[in-house]
Design an enzyme around this catalytic site. Structure first.
Site, PDB file in Angstrom:
ATOM      1  N   ASP A   2       2.191 -14.446  12.571  1.00 38.95           N
ATOM      2  CA  ASP A   2       1.041 -15.041  11.897  1.00 38.95           C
ATOM      3  C   ASP A   2       0.141 -13.909  11.409  1.00 38.95           C
ATOM      4  O   ASP A   2      -0.477 -13.216  12.221  1.00 38.95           O
ATOM      5  CB  ASP A   2       0.273 -15.942  12.871  1.00 38.95           C
ATOM      6  CG  ASP A   2      -0.816 -16.752  12.174  1.00 38.95           C
ATOM      7  OD1 ASP A   2      -1.251 -16.343  11.077  1.00 38.95           O
ATOM      8  OD2 ASP A   2      -1.239 -17.765  12.739  1.00 38.95           O
ATOM      9  N   GLU A  30       0.839  -1.200   0.000  1.00 35.55           N
ATOM     10  CA  GLU A  30       0.000   0.000   0.000  1.00 35.55           C
ATOM     11  C   GLU A  30       0.875   1.250   0.000  1.00 35.55           C
ATOM     12  O   GLU A  30       1.633   1.497   0.950  1.00 35.55           O
ATOM     13  CB  GLU A  30      -0.925   0.034   1.213  1.00 35.55           C
ATOM     14  CG  GLU A  30      -1.804   1.273   1.253  1.00 35.55           C
ATOM     15  CD  GLU A  30      -2.692   1.341   2.472  1.00 35.55           C
ATOM     16  OE1 GLU A  30      -3.338   2.391   2.679  1.00 35.55           O
ATOM     17  OE2 GLU A  30      -2.736   0.356   3.225  1.00 35.55           O
ATOM     18  N   HIS A  39      -2.523  10.258  -1.173  1.00 39.04           N
ATOM     19  CA  HIS A  39      -2.681   8.946  -1.802  1.00 39.04           C
ATOM     20  C   HIS A  39      -2.542   9.038  -3.318  1.00 39.04           C
ATOM     21  O   HIS A  39      -2.023   8.114  -3.948  1.00 39.04           O
ATOM     22  CB  HIS A  39      -4.040   8.341  -1.435  1.00 39.04           C
ATOM     23  CG  HIS A  39      -3.998   7.530  -0.173  1.00 39.04           C
ATOM     24  ND1 HIS A  39      -3.619   6.221  -0.159  1.00 39.04           N
ATOM     25  CD2 HIS A  39      -4.261   7.877   1.109  1.00 39.04           C
ATOM     26  CE1 HIS A  39      -3.659   5.754   1.083  1.00 39.04           C
ATOM     27  NE2 HIS A  39      -4.049   6.753   1.873  1.00 39.04           N
ATOM     28  N   LYS A  58      -7.886 -15.513  16.182  1.00 38.60           N
ATOM     29  CA  LYS A  58      -8.081 -15.109  14.788  1.00 38.60           C
ATOM     30  C   LYS A  58      -9.529 -14.768  14.466  1.00 38.60           C
ATOM     31  O   LYS A  58      -9.987 -14.967  13.339  1.00 38.60           O
ATOM     32  CB  LYS A  58      -7.566 -16.199  13.840  1.00 38.60           C
ATOM     33  CG  LYS A  58      -6.090 -16.503  14.041  1.00 38.60           C
ATOM     34  CD  LYS A  58      -5.612 -17.671  13.225  1.00 38.60           C
ATOM     35  CE  LYS A  58      -4.157 -17.964  13.541  1.00 38.60           C
ATOM     36  NZ  LYS A  58      -3.645 -19.149  12.853  1.00 38.60           N
TER      37      LYS A  58
END
Length: 596
Positions: free
Chosen positions: A483, A275, A581, A407
């Protein structure tokens, strides 16, 4: 059905259809293998039934005779003829059962070499049965080894992209002819006679296995992995640890934000992301923190959790176990049982929740420098086995009952915490807000209240009272081998902003109750991720103070999130978000010119 192994064909009889002898590198020693199932000239199911019946009958007879001798005070070593015969029958049945169920299984792995020939049948009968059960054609289909005949496969010819020098070279490399031996293996994978997952164990070469699997995948799908690199990666390092059935690796650029001045020390924070503007924005936040004297962090808690679910016949029995587990009088005993799993695992507490006759038991423990999920699971299993003695009617439904919660966004993690709970704060001076962040304190305080607090409440957010904490957490996690799926709960964060010092300066803080990180195990051992951990000074385990490296990494994550929050909120307050951006996240280059 009799699935005994048939004798292999002698070497002198193995010739091709044209009468030519097989090539030397395709030959392997042919031996006659006798199995325990060949003990009697009967069908296999009758042989098995005979020895199983013999085994249990003899056991019953001997136990019965033993009980009579004890009652009659007869010495146990004085044996009658029938007892001697029974012992002989017992040994014979044990030898048969061990040979049939045990020795053959073990020998299949001991005698198998990494470079075994690919033309010899291995466990033919069992694999033929598997073929009937699963006739799918694919790299992962359950199938036999590649000894059987392979049907001719159509030659797939790649379509060359528009004539550019780079594209042509890539395709030429892609269709480079493999060796004769590799070609045979590729065809067997495509035909489904060799499981794709077994290539590493059969070849003994992880990189070669990845290349063969990649080529087989391309032939099966007709799609080419032109942009996915294969070279330049240590495939041995991920075997049995990080990834199965690799065909390449994905490149993610790593940028550096900082220096981040946190608790009096400077850190250059690695961030792996695709990004645009993310690293630059976080870097600006680090600059604002540095110019204001740095940030301060506090570790509130360090406890990984696992919560099995057990079931009883009644809710009353479930409640009895709950009271037993939460009784302080039993905590020491349970801790001793739990801590047997590892010298780093230390049980901190147990919290239970009941749903009818089902009991959810949430174990919390410290895990040293490891993230600790496996460590906690082992300790939980020890406790469950221990509890089974006093609660034999307890039915363990699952080692995880989602009360952990791993998670998944969950209020229990937001309230109780999971992993490392950290709060990080900084006071940004007025002149820094104006010159570096290009806004003012009042605008930031108002935006934070209406966006991060009120707006998130209107949206019904769970742990999402922040601007973009998950952006920074994900980037740091990817760079340091964490993770990435645990970004879900690790990104729980509430951002607070308040005007201080008579409204001149800005006090900003982030509170993150469930940062799940480790510096040993998993992806942290890979070369690239290990280098990023080394850059932060938290590589591996801390021998002097176990757990301090992972705790330090958690505070760095929180400090980086603080920097990212400050910068993004300032960009929104100043109306610079879209402009920045468009500058950093959009490319104005002519791609066709770059390719040529």
């Amino acid at each position: 059905m009799d699935v005994r192994r048939r004798l292999t064909t002698p070497l002198h009889q193995e010739k091709s259809a044209a009468g030519e002898h097989l090539k030397p590198h395709k030959l392997q020693k042919q031996t006659s293998s006798m199995k325990a199932s060949d003990a009697l000239p009967l069908p296999l199911y009758l042989t098995n039934g005979f020895f199983l019946s013999l085994f249990f009958s003899v056991i019953y007879f001997l136990l019965h005779r033993w009980r009579l001798k004890i009652r009659n005070s007869t010495p146990l070593h004085v044996l009658t003829f029938s007892e001697l015969a029974a012992l002989a029958a017992l040994f014979a049945s044990v030898i048969y059962l061990l040979g049939f169920f045990g020795i053959g299984f073990v020998q299949s792995f001991i005698t198998r070499t990494p470079h075994e020939n690919w033309d010899v049948e291995d466990d033919e009968n069992i694999e033929n049965f598997m073929l009937k059960e699963d006739s799918r054609r694919g790299p992962c289909a359950a199938a036999t080894t590649i000894g059987c005949a392979i049907p001719p496969q159509p030659q797939v010819v790649p379509m060359v992209p528009p004539a550019t020098k780079v594209a042509t070279e890539v395709v030429e490399n892609l269709v480079a002819q493999p060796t004769e031996e590799d070609e045979q293996i590729i065809k067997s994978v495509v035909a489904g006679t060799t499981p794709s997952y077994s290539l590493e164990s059969k070849l003994g070469d992880c990189k070669r296995a990845a290349a063969i699997r990649r080529e087989a995948l391309q032939r099966l799908t007709g799609k080419f992995l032109t942009g996915l690199p294969l070279e330049g990666f240590d495939y041995e390092s991920i075997l049995g640890q990080c990834c199965e059935m690799p065909v390449g690796y994905v490149q993610i650029p790593v940028g550096i934000a900082g220096p981040l001045l946190l608790d009096g020390r400077e850190y250059s924070v690695p961030m792996a992301t695709t990004e645009g503007c993310l690293v630059a924005s976080t870097n600006r936040g680090c600059k604002a923190i540095y110019a204001s004297g740095g940030a301060v962090s506090v570790l509130l808690r360090d406890a990984m959790t696992r919560a099995p679910v057990v079931r009883f016949a009644t809710a009353q029995r479930a409640a009895e176990l709950k009271f037993f587990l939460e009784d302080p009088m039993n905590s020491d005993t349970l801790a001793v049982v739990f801590n047997k799993s590892s010298r780093f695992a230390k049980l901190q507490g147990i919290h239970c929740a009941i749903a009818g006759k089902n009991l959810y038991i949430r174990f919390s423990c410290s895990t040293g420098d490891a993230m600790g999920m496996n460590m906690v699971s082992k300790g939980v299993q020890n406790v469950l086995d221990f509890l089974q003695n006093d609660f034999p009617d307890m039915d363990v439904i699952g080692i995880s009952g989602n009360y952990c919660s791993d998670k998944k966004p969950a209020a229990v993690n937001w309230i109780e915490g999971r992993g490392k709970s950290v709060v990080c704060e900084a006071i940004i001076r007025e002149e820094v807000v104006k010159k570096v962040l290009k806004t003012n304190v009042a605008a930031l305080v108002e935006l934070n209240m209406l966006k991060n607090l009120t707006g998130s409440a209107v949206a019904g957010a769970l742990g999402g009272f922040n601007a973009h904490a998950s952006n920074i957490v994900s980037a740091v996690y990817l760079a340091t081998g964490q993770d990435p799926a645990q970004n879900v709960e690790s990104s729980h964060c509430i951002t607070m902003m308040e005007a201080v010092n008579d409204g001149k300066d800005l006090h900003v803080s982030v509170t993150m109750p469930s940062i799940e990180v480790g510096t040993v195990g998993g992806g942290t051992q890979l070369a690239s991720q290990s280098a990023c951990l080394n850059l932060l000074g938290v590589k591996g385990a801390n021998k002097d103070s176990p757990g301090s490296n992972s705790r330090l990494l958690a505070t760095i994550v929180a400090g980086s999130v603080l920097a990212g929050e400050i910068s993004l909120m300032s960009a929104i307050a100043a109306g610079q978000l879209v402009k920045s951006h468009m500058k950093y996240n959009r490319s104005s280059k002519d791609i066709t010119k770059v390719a040529s």
